[in-house]
Design an enzyme around this catalytic site. Structure first.
Site, PDB file in Angstrom:
ATOM      1  N   ASP A  74      -3.476 -18.199   3.540  1.00  0.00           N
ATOM      2  CA  ASP A  74      -4.531 -18.955   2.852  1.00  0.00           C
ATOM      3  C   ASP A  74      -5.272 -19.860   3.830  1.00  0.00           C
ATOM      4  OD1 ASP A  74      -1.880 -19.742   2.735  1.00  0.00           O
ATOM      5  OD2 ASP A  74      -2.173 -21.185   1.138  1.00  0.00           O
ATOM      6  N   LYS A 134       2.102 -14.663   5.104  1.00  0.00           N
ATOM      7  CA  LYS A 134       2.447 -15.612   4.033  1.00  0.00           C
ATOM      8  C   LYS A 134       3.973 -15.717   4.036  1.00  0.00           C
ATOM      9  CE  LYS A 134       1.053 -18.084   0.458  1.00  0.00           C
ATOM     10  NZ  LYS A 134       0.299 -19.336   0.605  1.00  0.00           N
ATOM     11  N   ASP A 153      -6.476  -6.220   4.852  1.00  0.00           N
ATOM     12  CA  ASP A 153      -7.547  -5.704   3.994  1.00  0.00           C
ATOM     13  C   ASP A 153      -8.451  -6.850   3.549  1.00  0.00           C
ATOM     14  OD1 ASP A 153      -9.037  -4.024   2.459  1.00  0.00           O
ATOM     15  OD2 ASP A 153      -7.492  -3.614   0.974  1.00  0.00           O
ATOM     16  N   TYR A 196       0.808  -1.222   0.000  1.00  0.00           N
ATOM     17  CA  TYR A 196       0.000   0.000   0.000  1.00  0.00           C
ATOM     18  C   TYR A 196       0.838   1.268   0.000  1.00  0.00           C
ATOM     19  CZ  TYR A 196      -4.231  -2.616   0.567  1.00  0.00           C
ATOM     20  OH  TYR A 196      -5.275  -3.464   0.353  1.00  0.00           O
TER      21      TYR A 196
END
Ligand code: NAP
Length: 388
Positions: free
Chosen positions: A253, A202, A277, A135
């Site tokens: 995930d 992740k 987000d 971002y």
């Protein structure tokens, strides 16, 4: 009058903003008055189209000055056009006041139709780092001179083999920024007696950004909050939880399938910007209606509270919008300024009203009942607060 007077800035915003902000303020005043904690002095600041009309500027300096003075603000949604025009006022406000932690509670309200069979246990709070990660907007179009320079540098100096038609975006996650959002999540967990914090990352693939986020979050918790936390690994090795906050982590995930299949096992989720987000909206969908969610943007010196949803222009001025998202933001604001009793009374009143199947159109259509307007719904909440 007993208690103190607190100054809070308010921005009505665009679309349905003025209706949901004005009605939420009325409800907050009723709850604060009933609690005997003092009162709120509301100070109006302008942003969005109202500011454009009044000052010829969508985010005038005067608005920034008012927020600086009050330190705490509530804000209605503000329009951001897609792909053109002015930059998001929401993003400009977050940057101007370094509001680095986005906090979004997601709790099931009885009466709302959820896609899950057993939504009753959903009670999560998502902490999203608000200033770092992809971002930061460090990116170049595939055919720009800048992308060419970055590709050349990486390929010639660092041994990569990036194709000549590839756009470039840079993911940046820093230690200090990870530490400060971790501290906010831990302090919140302690103050609100929450059970666990799950770091969502992740890190198996993005080792030095998301993997580092995981490592720094554990490190901060273990160094600065040692007597208040226990890690999942320590519990597996025989340590007692003993009223401590359980700290664990999940790969991003897996996190999605976990909150869908076993939402009641998750409490606080701590995530870098992009994961935060995604997971915020996914968690919001679990309770069946994202329009009822509110959030906080918190920094060291300032805090801003807003509904999660947007301006819903088609309902503007029609007295049909649901004020619950804005109201949820207001309860976070009240907790932030130490008016917890008033916040609790609003939450209880909203639940009681929904249990009686009094709801605005977005919820009433699933309940099969006739909808009431924004004002009537707010009046019902105020009546419940007064009954107390
Ligand atoms: P939106 O305004 O959130 O509306 C999406 C849909 O959600 C609406 O059509 C409506 O569904 C439902 N909805 C959301 N909140 C509701 C409420 N309080 N009461 C009743 N229904 C509600 O999303 P959008 O259409 O993508 O965005 C519109 C504008 O808002 C854009 O300019 C966007 O940039 C801006 N925005 C601002 C913020 C912010 O200021 N923080 C956040 C998000 C978006 P139905 O049509 O099914 O009735």
């Amino acid at each position: 009058m007993a208690g103190t007077e607190k100054e809070v800035a308010f921005i009505r915003g665009d679309g349905i903003g003025p209706e949901i902000v004005d009605n939420s303020k009325r409800i907050v005043d009723a709850a604060v008055g009933k609690s005997g904690a003092g009162s709120i002095r509301w100070v109006e600041a302008y942003a969005g189209s109202a500011a454009e009309e009044k000052f010829g500027n969508r985010l005038p300096d005067q608005t920034l000055e008012i927020i600086k003075r009050c330190k705490v603000a509530i804000k209605g949604p503000i329009e951001t056009p897609v792909g053109k025009g002015f930059t998001s006022i929401n993003v400009r406000l977050r940057l101007a006041f370094d509001l680095y932690a986005n906090i979004r509670p997601v709790k099931y309200f009885p009466g709302i139709v959820s896609p899950l069979k057993k939504p009753e246990g959903i009670d999560m709070v998502i902490f999203r780092e608000n200033t770092d990660d992809l971002y930061r907007g460090i990116e170049w179009k595939y055919d720009s001179a800048e992308a060419g320079k970055v590709r050349d540098f990486l390929n010639s100096e660092l041994g990569t083999d990036i194709e000549s038609d590839a756009g470039i975006g840079i993911k940046v996650i820093g230690k200090a920024k990870t530490q400060r959002v971790t501290r906010i999540a831990l302090n919140y967990a302690i103050n609100h007696r929450r059970k666990s914090i799950t770091i969502m990352h992740k890190g198996n693939i993005m080792k030095y950004t998301e993997g580092a986020f995981r490592e720094w979050a554990y490190e901060t918790a273990e160094k600065e909050f040692r007597d208040r936390i226990v890690t999942e690994q320590e519990v597996a090795n025989g340590a007692s939880r003993d009223g401590k906050i359980l700290l664990n982590d999940r790969i991003a995930d897996n996190m999605f399938q976990q909150i869908i299949t076993r939402p009641d096992e998750y409490d606080i989720i701590l995530a870098p910007n992009l994961n935060g987000d995604y997971v915020s909206d996914a968690a919001g969908a679990l309770i069946g209606n994202i329009g009822v969610l509110g959030g906080a943007n918190i920094g060291d010196n300032y805090a801003m509270f807003e509904a999660v949803h947007g301006t819903v222009p088609k309902y503007a001025g029609m007295d049909v919008a649901n004020p619950m998202g804005m109201l949820s933001a207001c309860t976070l604001m009240l907790e932030h300024i130490g008016m917890d009793v008033a916040a609790t009374s609003i939450k209880k009143a909203v639940s009681a009203v929904l249990e009686e199947k009094i709801a605005t159109k977005d919820i009433a259509r699933f309940l099969g009942t006739e909808a009431v307007g924004t004002k009537e719904f707010s009046d019902s909440i105020i009546a419940k607060i007064k009954e107390g």
